[in-house]
Design an enzyme around this catalytic site. Structure first.
Site, PDB file in Angstrom:
ATOM      1  N   LEU A   1     -47.681  71.992  37.524  1.00 43.21           N
ATOM      2  CA  LEU A   1     -48.575  71.594  38.625  1.00 43.21           C
ATOM      3  C   LEU A   1     -47.996  70.471  39.467  1.00 43.21           C
ATOM      4  O   LEU A   1     -48.556  70.144  40.519  1.00 43.21           O
ATOM      5  CB  LEU A   1     -49.929  71.125  38.066  1.00 43.21           C
ATOM      6  CG  LEU A   1     -50.983  72.195  37.753  1.00 43.21           C
ATOM      7  CD1 LEU A   1     -50.576  73.057  36.570  1.00 43.21           C
ATOM      8  CD2 LEU A   1     -52.332  71.559  37.470  1.00 43.21           C
TER       9      LEU A   1
ATOM     10  N   SER B   1     -46.600  68.252  42.056  1.00 44.09           N
ATOM     11  CA  SER B   1     -46.217  68.340  43.471  1.00 44.09           C
ATOM     12  C   SER B   1     -47.189  67.496  44.282  1.00 44.09           C
ATOM     13  O   SER B   1     -48.383  67.501  43.976  1.00 44.09           O
ATOM     14  CB  SER B   1     -46.324  69.793  43.971  1.00 44.09           C
ATOM     15  OG  SER B   1     -46.223  69.842  45.379  1.00 44.09           O
TER      16      SER B   1
ATOM     17  N   LYS C   1     -37.636  78.750  29.730  1.00 42.39           N
ATOM     18  CA  LYS C   1     -36.642  79.716  29.241  1.00 42.39           C
ATOM     19  C   LYS C   1     -36.113  79.280  27.866  1.00 42.39           C
ATOM     20  O   LYS C   1     -36.087  80.060  26.920  1.00 42.39           O
ATOM     21  CB  LYS C   1     -35.489  79.809  30.252  1.00 42.39           C
ATOM     22  CG  LYS C   1     -34.436  80.813  29.834  1.00 42.39           C
ATOM     23  CD  LYS C   1     -33.292  80.859  30.816  1.00 42.39           C
ATOM     24  CE  LYS C   1     -32.180  81.710  30.220  1.00 42.39           C
ATOM     25  NZ  LYS C   1     -30.935  81.605  30.968  1.00 42.39           N
TER      26      LYS C   1
ATOM     27  N   TYR D   1     -44.450  71.514  52.570  1.00 48.04           N
ATOM     28  CA  TYR D   1     -45.282  71.909  51.416  1.00 48.04           C
ATOM     29  C   TYR D   1     -45.305  73.438  51.289  1.00 48.04           C
ATOM     30  O   TYR D   1     -45.026  73.988  50.229  1.00 48.04           O
ATOM     31  CB  TYR D   1     -46.684  71.359  51.622  1.00 48.04           C
ATOM     32  CG  TYR D   1     -47.678  71.687  50.527  1.00 48.04           C
ATOM     33  CD1 TYR D   1     -47.522  71.190  49.237  1.00 48.04           C
ATOM     34  CD2 TYR D   1     -48.805  72.477  50.791  1.00 48.04           C
ATOM     35  CE1 TYR D   1     -48.455  71.468  48.238  1.00 48.04           C
ATOM     36  CE2 TYR D   1     -49.736  72.755  49.804  1.00 48.04           C
ATOM     37  CZ  TYR D   1     -49.557  72.254  48.524  1.00 48.04           C
ATOM     38  OH  TYR D   1     -50.492  72.535  47.541  1.00 48.04           O
TER      39      TYR D   1
ATOM     40  N   THR E   1     -59.893  73.083  46.111  1.00 45.02           N
ATOM     41  CA  THR E   1     -60.628  72.767  44.885  1.00 45.02           C
ATOM     42  C   THR E   1     -61.145  71.331  44.973  1.00 45.02           C
ATOM     43  O   THR E   1     -60.497  70.489  45.590  1.00 45.02           O
ATOM     44  CB  THR E   1     -59.692  72.936  43.672  1.00 45.02           C
ATOM     45  OG1 THR E   1     -59.261  74.300  43.644  1.00 45.02           O
ATOM     46  CG2 THR E   1     -60.376  72.606  42.361  1.00 45.02           C
TER      47      THR E   1
HETATM   48  P1  NAD Z   1     -52.476  65.596  42.690  1.00 38.20           P
HETATM   49  O1  NAD Z   1     -51.677  64.894  43.718  1.00 38.20           O
HETATM   50  O2  NAD Z   1     -53.746  64.958  42.216  1.00 38.20           O
HETATM   51  O3  NAD Z   1     -51.604  65.929  41.415  1.00 38.20           O
HETATM   52  C1  NAD Z   1     -50.226  66.178  41.473  1.00 38.20           C
HETATM   53  C2  NAD Z   1     -49.576  65.433  40.317  1.00 38.20           C
HETATM   54  O4  NAD Z   1     -48.160  65.699  40.316  1.00 38.20           O
HETATM   55  C3  NAD Z   1     -49.741  63.921  40.429  1.00 38.20           C
HETATM   56  O5  NAD Z   1     -50.225  63.393  39.207  1.00 38.20           O
HETATM   57  C4  NAD Z   1     -48.333  63.417  40.745  1.00 38.20           C
HETATM   58  O6  NAD Z   1     -48.101  62.100  40.284  1.00 38.20           O
HETATM   59  C5  NAD Z   1     -47.494  64.475  40.044  1.00 38.20           C
HETATM   60  N1  NAD Z   1     -46.118  64.582  40.567  1.00 38.20           N
HETATM   61  C6  NAD Z   1     -45.727  64.702  41.869  1.00 38.20           C
HETATM   62  N2  NAD Z   1     -44.387  64.750  41.951  1.00 38.20           N
HETATM   63  C7  NAD Z   1     -43.919  64.659  40.669  1.00 38.20           C
HETATM   64  C8  NAD Z   1     -42.627  64.646  40.095  1.00 38.20           C
HETATM   65  N3  NAD Z   1     -41.521  64.749  40.840  1.00 38.20           N
HETATM   66  N4  NAD Z   1     -42.498  64.524  38.747  1.00 38.20           N
HETATM   67  C9  NAD Z   1     -43.604  64.426  37.954  1.00 38.20           C
HETATM   68  N5  NAD Z   1     -44.869  64.434  38.444  1.00 38.20           N
HETATM   69  C10 NAD Z   1     -45.021  64.548  39.784  1.00 38.20           C
HETATM   70  O7  NAD Z   1     -52.779  67.050  43.281  1.00 38.20           O
HETATM   71  P2  NAD Z   1     -53.752  68.197  42.739  1.00 38.20           P
HETATM   72  O8  NAD Z   1     -54.756  68.438  43.773  1.00 38.20           O
HETATM   73  O9  NAD Z   1     -54.165  67.922  41.345  1.00 38.20           O
HETATM   74  O10 NAD Z   1     -52.748  69.448  42.740  1.00 38.20           O
HETATM   75  C11 NAD Z   1     -52.129  69.925  41.556  1.00 38.20           C
HETATM   76  C12 NAD Z   1     -51.363  71.207  41.879  1.00 38.20           C
HETATM   77  O11 NAD Z   1     -52.245  72.204  42.362  1.00 38.20           O
HETATM   78  C13 NAD Z   1     -50.286  71.010  42.966  1.00 38.20           C
HETATM   79  O12 NAD Z   1     -49.147  71.766  42.607  1.00 38.20           O
HETATM   80  C14 NAD Z   1     -50.930  71.595  44.199  1.00 38.20           C
HETATM   81  O13 NAD Z   1     -49.975  72.091  45.090  1.00 38.20           O
HETATM   82  C15 NAD Z   1     -51.805  72.699  43.615  1.00 38.20           C
HETATM   83  N6  NAD Z   1     -52.941  72.974  44.503  1.00 38.20           N
HETATM   84  C16 NAD Z   1     -54.042  72.146  44.534  1.00 38.20           C
HETATM   85  C17 NAD Z   1     -55.089  72.437  45.399  1.00 38.20           C
HETATM   86  C18 NAD Z   1     -56.326  71.577  45.464  1.00 38.20           C
HETATM   87  O14 NAD Z   1     -57.263  71.908  46.225  1.00 38.20           O
HETATM   88  N7  NAD Z   1     -56.422  70.485  44.733  1.00 38.20           N
HETATM   89  C19 NAD Z   1     -55.013  73.559  46.240  1.00 38.20           C
HETATM   90  C20 NAD Z   1     -53.886  74.352  46.189  1.00 38.20           C
HETATM   91  C21 NAD Z   1     -52.853  74.059  45.310  1.00 38.20           C
END
Ligand code: NAD
Length: 315
Positions: free
Chosen positions: A73, A75, A105, A145, A175
């Site tokens: 997750l 990002s 893997k 993104y 979400t």
């Molecule tokens: P968020 O920013 O709360 O969580 C992302 C987490 O990734 C954070 O804790 C951050 O510190 C960590 N992170 C970022 N870069 C990193 C790295 N290089 N190494 C280690 N950790 C790293 O965002 P979220 O809303 O919880 O989203 C989580 C995932 O779900 C993401 O991949 C996002 O693209 C996807 N997503 C979320 C939504 C939404 O509505 N929240 C919608 C579509 C996709």
């Protein structure tokens, strides 16, 4: 014991995923560099089956012991974050995904990529179904993104087809729930903050653009269902109930009992006009559909978050 690695586990969605995996009796190894996540999201976890590694997954990752699932997750996920971290966003989608597919893997684990509805870009098909290839602007402000996630999907399928890794891809739609950051720029936390401070709610454009909002518990149930299925092709997970931004603003005002008014501001570049998942595949393959209605989810978000978190005095 079933062991799950969760990258981004200190973030909004990831921390809820850690909670549900632990509740199922699994061991969880959470990896996060705290770029946009926070220790506060996981400080309530006291289980011995939980461990936390602070690590940037764009660097090589070492995980000890057997692993059954890798939930990837990590990002930056909100427009404010990826505008601030454009190169990092591209790098985590590319290099970070390489590293985590490598872990899956090596450990012979099932891999789940958290992709996004943003891979569809400007939706010319509505509602969006998984067979739609999308209409993305690679050089606009959202390109870092959208293209990082599209690349991560291509990489995941290559690891599956050529390297035999057991992979899955979830396309997550908007979400919401507790542990969102008040200043992350997304519609629901922004409206909640403004409503609780009795400030006007800022709606972009004329507010007629639509979104669909999935409560985080529903989403996480879908993530686990997909990871534990045998499906390899992308699956949309989101709530198909569609609202205009103006309706959302009014629902937030009602759920929070606020006396805020609504003001209108110019639309951001490349902001999609409509966004709604087609969830037929999730229903068919996983028997999944959302159960929490927007008004109930908003009330639960307000109750669980507390005022200081929602107005941003605690991030
Ligand atoms: P968020 O920013 O709360 O969580 C992302 C987490 O990734 C954070 O804790 C951050 O510190 C960590 N992170 C970022 N870069 C990193 C790295 N290089 N190494 C280690 N950790 C790293 O965002 P979220 O809303 O919880 O989203 C989580 C995932 O779900 C993401 O991949 C996002 O693209 C996807 N997503 C979320 C939504 C939404 O509505 N929240 C919608 C579509 C996709």
């Amino acid at each position: 014991m079933t062991t799950c690695v969760v990258t981004g586990g200190a973030g909004f969605v990831g921390s809820h995923l850690c909670d549900q995996l632990l509740a199922k009796g699994y061991r969880v190894i959470c990896i996060d560099n705290l770029d946009t996540g926070s220790l506060q999201n996981i400080e309530h976890i006291t289980s011995d089956d939980f461990s936390f590694q602070i690590h940037d997954i764009t660097e090589e990752v070492e995980v000890e012991g057997d692993v059954d699932f890798v939930y990837h997750l990590a990002s930056p996920a909100s427009p404010i974050d990826y505008a601030r971290l454009p190169l990092h966003t591209l790098k985590v989608g590319a290099q970070g995904t390489w590293h985590m597919l490598g872990v899956a893997k090596f450990k012979r684990a099932r891999f789940l990529l958290a992709s996004t509805s943003e891979v569809y870009g400007d939706p010319q098909v509505h509602p969006q179904e998984e067979s739609y290839w999308g209409h993305v602007n690679p050089i606009g402000p959202r390109g870092v993104y959208d293209e990082a996630k599209r690349y991560a999907e291509a990489l995941t399928m290559a690891y599956h087809r050529q390297q035999g890794v057991d992979t899955s891809i979830v396309r997550i739609f908007n979400t919401y729930g507790s542990r969102m950051r008040a200043h992350d720029g997304r519609a629901i936390p922004t409206f909640l903050r403004q409503a609780l401070l009795s400030q006007p709610l800022t709606v972009f454009g004329d507010g007629s653009q639509t979104r669909s909002f999935c409560f985080v518990d529903d989403l996480v149930r879908g993530l686990i269902g997909l990871a534990e299925s045998g499906e390899h092709m992308p699956v949309n997970i989101g709530n198909p109930d569609e609202y205009t931004l103006l309706q959302l603003a009014n629902s937030v005002i009602e759920a929070s009992g606020s006396d805020s008014s609504i003001v209108f501001e110019p639309l951001p570049t490349d902001d999609p006009q409509v966004r709604q998942p087609n969830i037929d595949r999730a229903k068919e393959i996983l028997g999944w559909e959302p159960t929490v209605a927007l008004n109930d989810g908003l009330k639960e978000t307000i109750e669980l978050s507390g005022r200081s978190r929602l107005i941003g005095t605690i991030e």
